[in-house]
Design a protein around this motif. Structure first.
Motif, PDB file in Angstrom:
ATOM      1  N   LYS A  42       1.382  -1.102   0.106  1.00 14.41           N
ATOM      2  CA  LYS A  42       0.219  -0.030  -0.264  1.00 14.41           C
ATOM      3  C   LYS A  42       1.113   0.700  -0.042  1.00 14.41           C
ATOM      4  O   LYS A  42       1.338   1.935   1.062  1.00 14.41           O
ATOM      5  N   ASP A  43       1.380   1.587  -1.081  1.00 16.69           N
ATOM      6  CA  ASP A  43       2.110   3.544  -1.438  1.00 16.69           C
ATOM      7  C   ASP A  43       3.035   3.014  -0.688  1.00 16.69           C
ATOM      8  O   ASP A  43       3.685   3.597  -0.377  1.00 16.69           O
ATOM      9  N   ASN A  44       3.385   1.806  -0.582  1.00 16.11           N
ATOM     10  CA  ASN A  44       5.256   1.150   0.175  1.00 16.11           C
ATOM     11  C   ASN A  44       5.702   1.995   1.458  1.00 16.11           C
ATOM     12  O   ASN A  44       6.301   2.456   1.921  1.00 16.11           O
ATOM     13  N   LYS A  45       4.430   2.274   2.180  1.00 12.81           N
ATOM     14  CA  LYS A  45       4.432   2.235   3.312  1.00 12.81           C
ATOM     15  C   LYS A  45       5.369   1.684   3.971  1.00 12.81           C
ATOM     16  O   LYS A  45       5.305   0.463   3.933  1.00 12.81           O
ATOM     17  N   LYS A  46       5.775   2.084   5.138  1.00 10.21           N
ATOM     18  CA  LYS A  46       6.165   1.535   6.299  1.00 10.21           C
ATOM     19  C   LYS A  46       6.296   2.045   7.328  1.00 10.21           C
ATOM     20  O   LYS A  46       5.573   3.011   7.904  1.00 10.21           O
ATOM     21  N   ILE A  47       5.896   0.741   7.935  1.00 11.34           N
ATOM     22  CA  ILE A  47       4.639   0.250   8.734  1.00 11.34           C
ATOM     23  C   ILE A  47       5.377   0.112  10.710  1.00 11.34           C
ATOM     24  O   ILE A  47       6.874  -0.973  10.397  1.00 11.34           O
ATOM     25  N   ILE A  48       5.327   0.438  11.242  1.00 12.32           N
ATOM     26  CA  ILE A  48       6.150  -0.178  12.508  1.00 12.32           C
ATOM     27  C   ILE A  48       4.375  -0.541  14.075  1.00 12.32           C
ATOM     28  O   ILE A  48       3.709   0.489  13.686  1.00 12.32           O
ATOM     29  N   TYR A  49       4.740  -1.295  14.391  1.00 11.30           N
ATOM     30  CA  TYR A  49       3.857  -1.826  15.535  1.00 11.30           C
ATOM     31  C   TYR A  49       4.807  -1.569  16.895  1.00 11.30           C
ATOM     32  O   TYR A  49       5.402  -3.292  17.221  1.00 11.30           O
ATOM     33  N   LEU A  50       4.706  -0.916  17.759  1.00 17.14           N
ATOM     34  CA  LEU A  50       5.322  -1.263  19.210  1.00 17.14           C
ATOM     35  C   LEU A  50       4.653  -1.792  19.509  1.00 17.14           C
ATOM     36  O   LEU A  50       3.450  -1.499  19.625  1.00 17.14           O
ATOM     37  N   THR A  51       5.242  -2.301  20.892  1.00 21.64           N
ATOM     38  CA  THR A  51       4.124  -3.542  21.255  1.00 21.64           C
ATOM     39  C   THR A  51       5.550  -3.263  22.938  1.00 21.64           C
ATOM     40  O   THR A  51       6.794  -3.033  22.995  1.00 21.64           O
ATOM     41  N   PHE A  52       4.623  -3.641  24.290  1.00 20.81           N
ATOM     42  CA  PHE A  52       5.339  -3.899  25.359  1.00 20.81           C
ATOM     43  C   PHE A  52       4.557  -4.790  25.762  1.00 20.81           C
ATOM     44  O   PHE A  52       3.490  -4.945  25.723  1.00 20.81           O
ATOM     45  N   ASP A  53       5.505  -5.594  26.791  1.00 25.60           N
ATOM     46  CA  ASP A  53       5.118  -6.702  27.391  1.00 25.60           C
ATOM     47  C   ASP A  53       5.410  -6.218  29.376  1.00 25.60           C
ATOM     48  O   ASP A  53       5.742  -5.336  29.641  1.00 25.60           O
ATOM     49  N   ASP A  54       4.525  -7.209  29.661  1.00 25.75           N
ATOM     50  CA  ASP A  54       5.083  -7.345  31.202  1.00 25.75           C
ATOM     51  C   ASP A  54       4.568  -5.939  31.763  1.00 25.75           C
ATOM     52  O   ASP A  54       4.477  -5.670  33.020  1.00 25.75           O
ATOM     53  N   GLY A  55       3.325  -5.580  31.442  1.00 23.09           N
ATOM     54  CA  GLY A  55       2.515  -4.709  32.285  1.00 23.09           C
ATOM     55  C   GLY A  55       1.579  -5.427  32.565  1.00 23.09           C
ATOM     56  O   GLY A  55       1.232  -6.457  32.318  1.00 23.09           O
ATOM     57  N   PRO A  56       0.639  -4.685  33.486  1.00 22.86           N
ATOM     58  CA  PRO A  56       0.287  -3.188  33.967  1.00 22.86           C
ATOM     59  C   PRO A  56       1.573  -3.080  34.657  1.00 22.86           C
ATOM     60  O   PRO A  56       1.689  -3.992  36.120  1.00 22.86           O
ATOM     61  N   SER A  57       1.515  -1.509  34.792  1.00 20.94           N
ATOM     62  CA  SER A  57       2.347  -0.976  36.598  1.00 20.94           C
ATOM     63  C   SER A  57       2.026  -0.001  36.731  1.00 20.94           C
ATOM     64  O   SER A  57       1.688   0.636  35.602  1.00 20.94           O
ATOM     65  N   LYS A  58       2.423   0.865  37.462  1.00 20.84           N
ATOM     66  CA  LYS A  58       2.081   1.804  37.728  1.00 20.84           C
ATOM     67  C   LYS A  58       3.207   3.163  36.972  1.00 20.84           C
ATOM     68  O   LYS A  58       2.809   3.970  36.572  1.00 20.84           O
ATOM     69  N   LEU A  59       4.507   2.367  36.458  1.00 17.15           N
ATOM     70  CA  LEU A  59       5.330   3.003  35.388  1.00 17.15           C
ATOM     71  C   LEU A  59       4.473   3.119  34.296  1.00 17.15           C
ATOM     72  O   LEU A  59       4.764   3.785  33.381  1.00 17.15           O
ATOM     73  N   THR A  60       4.090   2.274  33.841  1.00 15.08           N
ATOM     74  CA  THR A  60       3.144   2.511  32.514  1.00 15.08           C
ATOM     75  C   THR A  60       1.788   3.428  31.843  1.00 15.08           C
ATOM     76  O   THR A  60       2.294   3.475  31.012  1.00 15.08           O
ATOM     77  N   ASP A  61       1.637   4.223  33.542  1.00 16.28           N
ATOM     78  CA  ASP A  61       0.806   5.486  33.127  1.00 16.28           C
ATOM     79  C   ASP A  61       1.862   5.894  31.967  1.00 16.28           C
ATOM     80  O   ASP A  61       2.474   7.330  31.450  1.00 16.28           O
ATOM     81  N   LYS A  62       3.741   6.445  32.990  1.00 18.99           N
ATOM     82  CA  LYS A  62       4.874   7.092  32.148  1.00 18.99           C
ATOM     83  C   LYS A  62       4.436   6.770  30.459  1.00 18.99           C
ATOM     84  O   LYS A  62       5.142   7.629  29.795  1.00 18.99           O
ATOM     85  N   PHE A  63       4.983   5.834  29.914  1.00 17.53           N
ATOM     86  CA  PHE A  63       4.664   5.065  28.747  1.00 17.53           C
ATOM     87  C   PHE A  63       3.291   5.810  27.872  1.00 17.53           C
ATOM     88  O   PHE A  63       3.638   6.142  26.602  1.00 17.53           O
ATOM     89  N   LEU A  64       2.520   5.747  28.677  1.00 18.68           N
ATOM     90  CA  LEU A  64       1.114   6.130  28.244  1.00 18.68           C
ATOM     91  C   LEU A  64       0.968   8.035  27.807  1.00 18.68           C
ATOM     92  O   LEU A  64       0.408   7.855  26.498  1.00 18.68           O
ATOM     93  N   ASP A  65       1.581   8.496  28.544  1.00 15.17           N
ATOM     94  CA  ASP A  65       2.187   9.532  28.987  1.00 15.17           C
ATOM     95  C   ASP A  65       2.810   9.796  27.860  1.00 15.17           C
ATOM     96  O   ASP A  65       2.584  11.167  26.792  1.00 15.17           O
ATOM     97  N   ILE A  66       3.756   9.704  27.514  1.00 15.49           N
ATOM     98  CA  ILE A  66       4.783   9.736  25.989  1.00 15.49           C
ATOM     99  C   ILE A  66       3.981   9.406  25.058  1.00 15.49           C
ATOM    100  O   ILE A  66       4.047  10.327  23.637  1.00 15.49           O
ATOM    101  N   LEU A  67       3.363   8.578  24.725  1.00  9.45           N
ATOM    102  CA  LEU A  67       2.809   8.186  23.362  1.00  9.45           C
ATOM    103  C   LEU A  67       2.066   9.659  23.819  1.00  9.45           C
ATOM    104  O   LEU A  67       1.751   9.374  22.245  1.00  9.45           O
ATOM    105  N   LYS A  68       1.047   9.588  24.165  1.00 10.69           N
ATOM    106  CA  LYS A  68       0.064  10.505  24.057  1.00 10.69           C
ATOM    107  C   LYS A  68       0.729  11.778  23.650  1.00 10.69           C
ATOM    108  O   LYS A  68       0.156  12.567  22.598  1.00 10.69           O
TER     109      LYS A  68
END
Length: 260
Positions: A42-68
């Motif tokens: 599809k239009d020579n798109k370059k795709i990435i799937y960011l995946t995170f294992d081993d959550g949830p934890s309190k630190l996961t909120d920080k990951f979500l902040d960065i993603l947002k």
């Protein structure tokens, strides 16, 4: 913390898996509405799937902040017995448009890999908890340590009969081996030779110990954005991706084990 007693065992296993899967190929299965390889057409798109294992934890909120902050979505493979006391984190993952997958209930290798029924029971228990918190089931699964050496044809069929779909990876950071790996090392690992893999399925971790992954994440996102990658989440319609199933004596043994 619930998993401190298990950290040394998990680290040893991750070290073995890490060195086994560096630059390893994965199989893009064509058994669903959407095959990952179709993204390449599809239009020579370059795709990435960011995946995170081993959550949830309190630190996961920080990951979500960065993603947002970066307007990026990701996929979180959650451990069931860590959901208690972290229900709000799970709700936030779901409400902010990220995808949720299953990473067993206990993450204890001897238990989850005892036989096929034990593995499936672990996934079902996690699924029930996620449904209770979010109102939605998930059939996306990731094997702790990856599917290599655990997957065979009969077990794959058994998983499919239970509506589960497998997602391994083709690039990974070493935070699963050593959570204290320097952030610059994690960035280098997470951005190594992405042109060899399209789409990129990037493995990282978001448990309480992965503070350096948090520090590295903005640079990783920045790199892939500058390279023109589109960030996507794994969904129920995404084609499976798993390490090649080996046909040898070990595989024959697994065939017998997971038939039970």
């Amino acid at each position: 913390m619930k998993h401190k007693n298990n950290i040394f065992v998990r680290t040893a296993v991750f070290m073995c898996i890490f060195f086994m899967t560096i630059n390893s190929n994965v199989v893009f299965a064509n058994n669903s509405k959407h095959n990952l390889n179709e993204d390449l057409q599809k239009d020579n798109k370059k795709i990435i799937y960011l995946t995170f294992d081993d959550g949830p934890s309190k630190l996961t909120d920080k990951f979500l902040d960065i993603l947002k902050e970066n307007n990026v979505k990701a996929t979180f493979f959650l451990i069931g017995n860590q959901i208690e006391d972290n229900e709000q984190v799970v709700k936030r993952i779901y409400s902010e448009g990220h995808s949720i997958g299953l990473h067993t209930y206990t993450h204890k290798y001897r238990k989850i890999y005892k036989n096929g029924d034990s593995f499936i029971d672990e996934m079902n228990k996690s699924n029930e908890l996620i449904k209770k918190v979010t109102g939605k089931e998930s059939h996306l699964i990731r094997f702790p340590g990856g599917s290599r050496k655990h997957l065979n044809k009969s077990f794959l069929e058994k998983l499919h009969n239970n509506k589960f779909k497998i997602y391994d990876w083709n690039i990974q950071a070493s935070d699963g081996i050593n959570p204290k790996s320097p952030p610059d090392k994690l960035v280098k690992e997470a951005t190594k030779d992405p042109d060899k893999h399209n789409p990129v399925i990037l493995l990282m971790h978001c448990d309480y110990m992965h503070k350096n992954t948090c520090i590295a994440l903005p640079e990783i996102i920045k790199y892939y954005k500058l390279q023109g990658y589109e960030f996507k989440t794994i969904t129920e319609d995404t084609g499976e991706v798993y390490f090649p199933i080996r046909t040898n004596k070990a595989s024959s043994f697994l065939e017998k084990l997971f038939k039970n």
